[in-house]
Design an enzyme around this catalytic site. Sequence first.
Site, short mmCIF file in Angstrom:
data_model
loop_
_atom_site.label_atom_id
_atom_site.label_comp_id
_atom_site.label_asym_id
_atom_site.label_seq_id
_atom_site.Cartn_x
_atom_site.Cartn_y
_atom_site.Cartn_z
N HIS A 1 33.91 -85.58 35.96
CA HIS A 1 32.51 -85.45 35.54
C HIS A 1 31.92 -84.15 36.09
CE1 HIS A 1 31.81 -89.22 33.54
NE2 HIS A 1 32.07 -89.97 34.59
N HIS B 1 32.96 -81.07 34.24
CA HIS B 1 32.28 -81.02 32.94
C HIS B 1 30.89 -80.38 33.12
CE1 HIS B 1 31.45 -83.49 29.00
NE2 HIS B 1 31.66 -82.21 28.77
N HIS C 1 38.22 -89.09 39.10
CA HIS C 1 37.32 -89.46 38.00
C HIS C 1 35.97 -88.74 38.15
CE1 HIS C 1 35.68 -92.41 34.98
NE2 HIS C 1 34.56 -92.08 35.60
N GLU C 2 35.37 -88.89 39.32
CA GLU C 2 34.05 -88.27 39.52
C GLU C 2 34.14 -86.75 39.49
OE1 GLU C 2 31.59 -90.05 39.10
OE2 GLU C 2 32.63 -91.97 39.35
#
Length: 679
Positions: free
Chosen positions: A468, A471, A464-465
């Site tokens: 980010h 991105h 998940h991190e």
Amino acid sequence: MNALINMQGLPSFSAITPDMVEPAMDQLLQENRQIIQQLLSSQQEYTWKNLVEPLEKAEDRLSRTWSPVSHMNSVVNNDELRAAYNAVLPKLSEYATEVGQNGQLCNAYKQVAGEAELDRAQRKLLQNALLDFHLSGVDLEEDKKQRFKEISQELSQLTTKFEENLLDATNAWSKLITDESALQGLPESALALARQTAAQRDQEGWLLTLEYPSYLPVMTYADDRQLRREVYEAFATRASDQGPHAGQWDNTEAMERILELRHEQAGLLGFSNYADRSLAKKMARSSDEVIAFLTDLAERSRTQAENELNELREFASEKYGFDDLQAWDIGYYAEKLRQDRHNISQEELKPYFPETRVLPGMFAVVERLYGIRIEETRGIDTWHPDVRFFEIRDSHNHLRGQFYLDLYARPKKRGGAWMDECATRFFTDTMDQIPVAYLTCNFSPPVDGKPSLFTHDEVLTLFHEFGHGLHHLLTTVDYPAVAGINGVAWDAVELPSQFMENWCWEKAALDLISGHVDTGDPIPDELYRRMYTAKNFQSAMQMVRQLEFALFDFRIHREYDPRRGGRIYEILQEVRQQVAVITPPAWNRFAHGFSHIFAGGYAAGYYSYKWAEVLSADAFSLFEERGIFNADTGQAFLREVLQQGGSRDAMELFVAFRGREPEIEPLLRHSGILGPQGQ
């Protein structure tokens, strides 16, 4: 020599001391004010080149200088650094409001927005900037501008105080166990961590703390019900008027005041409440739409959640003769039921997820998807010996980004997991700045000389991190204000992160990210089948829990009434009656530790997790159709979403990738939610 002034390249963390912080920031703030004044007074006609670009440079320098200070305050907190950080906060708030309320600057930006030869990213940056001017109160009369500024300052201090109270309350509690039989049921990995924690603090025995790698195993495995209750109470009453440290770091007043000030500030801008104000920069078009979205999901999930809880009650009663299921029993009996039904536990999977396999495996997944290469670089100055540093290169060997990785829980480190910016991509005729990120988690550290072993939930968190991070790091937008995660609608910002989690369930990806710590063997097919079958175990209960948080957050901001105050626990109770299936004890103070909304960026925005989950599940469904490592689809996601940052509207980007607007069915399918009647 002040290591924060004229900082070039990566921060020199080991050279940064608290006494440097205020002088460096004072100097930069003064220089920025002078730059703005100079730019406005020396031009008759404003252009991108003579106004926006030099201002972006000044803002970038300021944020790059503040970034390591803010980050260290979160990960190696101490009294001196905290004092320095808090001394600068009101100055930053004052400066931000001052810039946002500068009418002459706003008019200059309007003039630049009329330039014919701007590219799409430049236009989006200017559009966002003009909205920000409005949301900073540029159109207000002088007395209201002043009030707006005062509110911003006080909010900045209150939200920081909330976070500090929570950190201090978490650090304050520990329990030393000297008789191992009191910890019966705990797996060896949890016992080893508790032993190591005690030894690190010069104590003999097993030390339990409220850090998550210690808290969660107790709630999941400890046979001693009284111990579970004691640890649960300490955790669920942190920073409140209840529990073992009642009143000591109490967030009650801060929470009330934060809601009051947000409401007042929204009113100054002409919004009827803070929820409406928060939607000004989100995909959702109205607060009614958000409430309807959350309510619809709740209606689809609640019957199934009630059935799941009833199954758990029946199981505890029939198998263990236990009929009084309390909040501190749910995790324990849920784990027993999971093992009974699916013959699987997080603990059984842990040996297959050593850090030494998960990390290179995760990098291999994104290398296959996006054609990039990730390599570790040693000898980089960091804030703690555990921190590692990596570089991302593209297929032409061009350096695209760099990131720090800080994986383990420790005292004086804020809980949770997050990605933050160290530097943002910025390319001009005279600038050549690649993006740099901090990726922070709170996993169990290596114990007894073995690599850190992750639960599958922790693997999901890491992916998940990293989503980010990608991105932020893979953007090709050249202007910081719309590069990476900047300028992205808040309810779409979780799309790349939740999207990455999907690979943690796919066998082809698991073969890359897993391997037994002792033998290197992949997860056996039979174990994978059990793991996958258990994927949606109690998924409706988890769904309604997240919806409870989201509705609570949105309603306290939407329904705030100055005459009645925040009504925080009254509204929470109403929401629970509507969507929850588990009612915690009356002394539970969940909201006092809800830093996402009281100290993070999620105020009236916690619904974004579910909103973006619809986007991520639907985006991943294209990979399900074409193959989870389909290179063309990976390149399309890279091109249309990750590289674009905030340079275009989130819906436009989603449609460019998916070929249509998002649909909710893939989320329900992935979550195992069957419908309103649980059918």
